[in-house]
Design an enzyme around this catalytic site. Sequence first.
Site, PDB file in Angstrom:
ATOM      1  CB  CYS A 260      -0.964  -0.047   1.170  1.00 46.38           C
ATOM      2  SG  CYS A 260      -2.407   0.975   0.915  1.00 46.38           S
TER       3      CYS A 260
ATOM      4  NE  ARG B 152      -9.453   4.987   3.034  1.00 51.43           N
ATOM      5  CZ  ARG B 152      -8.266   5.605   3.108  1.00 51.43           C
ATOM      6  NH1 ARG B 152      -8.172   6.891   2.822  1.00 51.43           N
ATOM      7  NH2 ARG B 152      -7.189   4.938   3.439  1.00 51.43           N
TER       8      ARG B 152
ATOM      9  CG  HIS C 254      -2.803  -3.210   4.565  1.00 45.76           C
ATOM     10  ND1 HIS C 254      -1.589  -2.738   4.967  1.00 45.76           N
ATOM     11  CD2 HIS C 254      -3.390  -2.196   3.848  1.00 45.76           C
ATOM     12  CE1 HIS C 254      -1.442  -1.497   4.505  1.00 45.76           C
ATOM     13  NE2 HIS C 254      -2.505  -1.161   3.836  1.00 45.76           N
TER      14      HIS C 254
END
Length: 258
Positions: free
Chosen positions: A95, A129, A209
């Site tokens: 990320c 998002r 993640h």
Amino acid sequence: MTKKLTIGYLYPEYMNIYGDTGNIITLKQRAEARGIEIKIEAISTDTELISNTVDLYFFGGGQDEQQVHVAGDLQRIAPTIREDLTQGAVALTICGGYQLFGKFYRPFSQEDLQGINFFPAETHASTVRMIGNIAVELNPKLYNEIKNIYKNAGDIPHTLIGFENHSGQTTYNSEEHQTIGKTLYGYGNDETKQFEGCWTHNAFGSYMHGSLLPKNPHFADYLIYKALEYRYKEAGQLQNLDDELEYTAHRAMLSRLI
Ligand code: GLN
């Protein structure tokens, strides 16, 4: 002779969210389970980095504020990292770390953060998002390479699973890279939900993640294998470990998502 590998952990005090350190723990445990000694070196704002001393670079994620904090110093060691990666050293970047291995990351309210320009990518913060679980179908070329590291691959998954949370959208303006794979569930590189991550040389960028490696031991083993190949020129096939728990978790998550 005991084989030794050095993991270079970039800015661990700033770039480590959503369990990213779990990737370091997984690499260490899986290598040691095969009798490989692992040294973990934190590389931070006052660390002198000497080329060809790190076999595997790890760069975790971070909010814009953390990225701003490390981006300046990253330029100091960028030439050495690029040189090592061009010579075949391994990298796993997640990320925010992934974004800073590209050309630049453009946050909303700040100057562009220059990256090390190893991935032919640029990232722009967006109003979308991209958050939640993510599942990816491995790039067939990568899948075949992963399968070949084992004496007996058995039915290792064609997939990777993880968790993503980013506003940055990463786009490519060259074909000199591969993706990690096709997005099956979630976003990945951008809001088109088509592809996830980047693969060039032995360097990987991913939005996953979670942390990524505990539930994807086949990918962890591939990174260890490539690091052995970099350091010792030949890695020899890896013996299988008992991954029943890991693959049960992987498959349970996958069946929930797709
Ligand atoms: N700050 C970056 C973004 O929002 C990276 C976030 C992260 O590492 N999870 O896209």
